[in-house]
Write a protein that holds these residues in place. Sequence first.
Motif, PDB file in Angstrom:
ATOM      1  N   GLU A 101      42.730  24.376  48.378  1.00 51.41           N
ATOM      2  CA  GLU A 101      43.181  23.343  47.452  1.00 51.41           C
ATOM      3  C   GLU A 101      43.323  23.851  46.020  1.00 51.41           C
ATOM      4  N   PHE A 102      42.721  24.977  45.710  1.00 58.76           N
ATOM      5  CA  PHE A 102      42.795  25.543  44.362  1.00 58.76           C
ATOM      6  C   PHE A 102      44.069  26.350  44.168  1.00 58.76           C
ATOM      7  N   ASN A 103      44.499  26.439  42.925  1.00 56.47           N
ATOM      8  CA  ASN A 103      45.478  27.438  42.534  1.00 56.47           C
ATOM      9  C   ASN A 103      45.088  27.932  41.156  1.00 56.47           C
ATOM     10  N   GLY A 104      45.854  28.860  40.606  1.00 58.59           N
ATOM     11  CA  GLY A 104      45.468  29.414  39.323  1.00 58.59           C
ATOM     12  C   GLY A 104      46.577  30.239  38.707  1.00 58.59           C
ATOM     13  N   VAL A 105      46.336  30.681  37.491  1.00 60.30           N
ATOM     14  CA  VAL A 105      47.299  31.483  36.741  1.00 60.30           C
ATOM     15  C   VAL A 105      46.556  32.637  36.076  1.00 60.30           C
ATOM     16  N   LYS A 106      47.009  33.853  36.349  1.00 62.40           N
ATOM     17  CA  LYS A 106      46.492  35.033  35.668  1.00 62.40           C
ATOM     18  C   LYS A 106      47.606  35.584  34.780  1.00 62.40           C
ATOM     19  N   VAL A 107      47.239  35.985  33.572  1.00 62.13           N
ATOM     20  CA  VAL A 107      48.221  36.491  32.611  1.00 62.13           C
ATOM     21  C   VAL A 107      47.924  37.954  32.316  1.00 62.13           C
ATOM     22  N   MET A 108      48.927  38.812  32.505  1.00 58.97           N
ATOM     23  CA  MET A 108      48.773  40.244  32.271  1.00 58.97           C
ATOM     24  C   MET A 108      49.506  40.678  31.017  1.00 58.97           C
ATOM     25  N   ASP A 109      48.938  41.631  30.315  1.00 58.90           N
ATOM     26  CA  ASP A 109      49.586  42.224  29.158  1.00 58.90           C
ATOM     27  C   ASP A 109      50.598  43.269  29.633  1.00 58.90           C
TER      28      ASP A 109
END
Length: 461
Positions: A101-109
């Motif tokens: 049920e979870f999702n997410g966002v990872k941000v890379m340089d």
Amino acid sequence: MRRLFGTNGVRFILGKTMSISDILRLGLAIGTFFKGKKCLMGRDVRLTGEAVASAISSGLMSTGCTVYDVGLITTPALQYLVRRLGFDFGVMITASHNPPEFNGVKVMDSDGVEIPREKEVVIEDIYFRNKFEYANWDKVGDYKVLQGVLDYYIEGVLEHAKIDEITERRFTVVVDPANSVPVFTTPEVLKRLNCRVMTINANLDGDFPGREPEPRPDTLRELAEAVKTAGADLGVGHDGDGDRAIFVDEEGTVHWGDRTGALIVKFFMEEHPGEKIVTPVSTSKVVEDVVKKHGGEVVYTRVGSINVSRKMMEIGAKLGLEENGGIFYGPHHPVRDGTMATVLILNIMAKTGEELSKLLSTLPRYHQFKLKVPCPEELKEPVLKRLREEVKGVKVETIDGVKVWYSDGSWVLMRPSGTEPIYRIYGEAPDEDRARELSRKHEELLRRIVEEVKEEVKEVK
């Protein structure tokens, strides 16, 4: 200040803890921060992935950023491609090991590593204050689908494989990609290394019907049985986005990541004595034993892959690890990578000619026992303050949560999760019963403190 980013990116349940409009605003905040640059975006197999990716893309394009979408891909592959192909930043849509049920966002340089905390703070400030900078209608960013680039990553991993030795051994390997994107990377790398590859839970399904996305001894029982039944040399269990790998030896025994990680460290230190190894405070003492034997130094960090990656880059370390199966191999890319970890284990098996169980038997033996205690997000800090006041031991460390050492060499760590409303408890001792006793004892302490803090908050209200 309110927080968006946790231990590893932003995590949420769509429609419950964050709405699509919230995700759009997150995309606007990220795009405002990067000011119209080029973004490489990918996602894992979660059911909400397309909706989240669309909202993030809309936000990014509205600020003038151009989005190149590679679709389904592992996190370490996306990270490698951000750097390899010269993108300004990357966005990965994933909740890694969290339930479906979870999702997410990872941000890379631009270096392919998750952005440091100080940049997260700026994005959070933009988000909560609605300080979005929209592009004019004729400057709105483009959306482009990018295909055929995964091979750059596959070839990058293979550059660090002992190809001739592994090819000659023709290992049999069973891979469990958790019904998700690791199916695109690890099996392909193994095939190119002349391994016999078998898979379970290899059909893509965001419900994760085969098992939970987190690879642990209790979730990898089917993999362990498959290894024994097939007479395989190795089993590999990934999480949902492929940045972790838990290994099963030829006898069907599942090993925690810091144990197989210590094996990788051992052979690395034999070739590079005196090096520094980076790892979080939750890692087993076996790693420190191995490193010190070879004249090296262990540099401890807070839990979270970003902390390990950035510390490696800061001090020039070539290797890092986590107890959850994360291996960071700097010569390839200083991020955790389950496919790269698999190659490193095969390198060792090919070099020595030994089975994995025998190789691991040469390491010092410690036992760990892990527990979780529910704790609402808003109570984590006051609970931590109370813990620091109450715990006692030979040595108490507060790098991340509270870690208490005892005179017999055992320890227990209690730390608030950065991805879930829980406290995590890690107990370790040379004796299994002692490890269990320590964890249970501190579980009782932690539950009591959580309830006391709850009551105190109620009284104030």
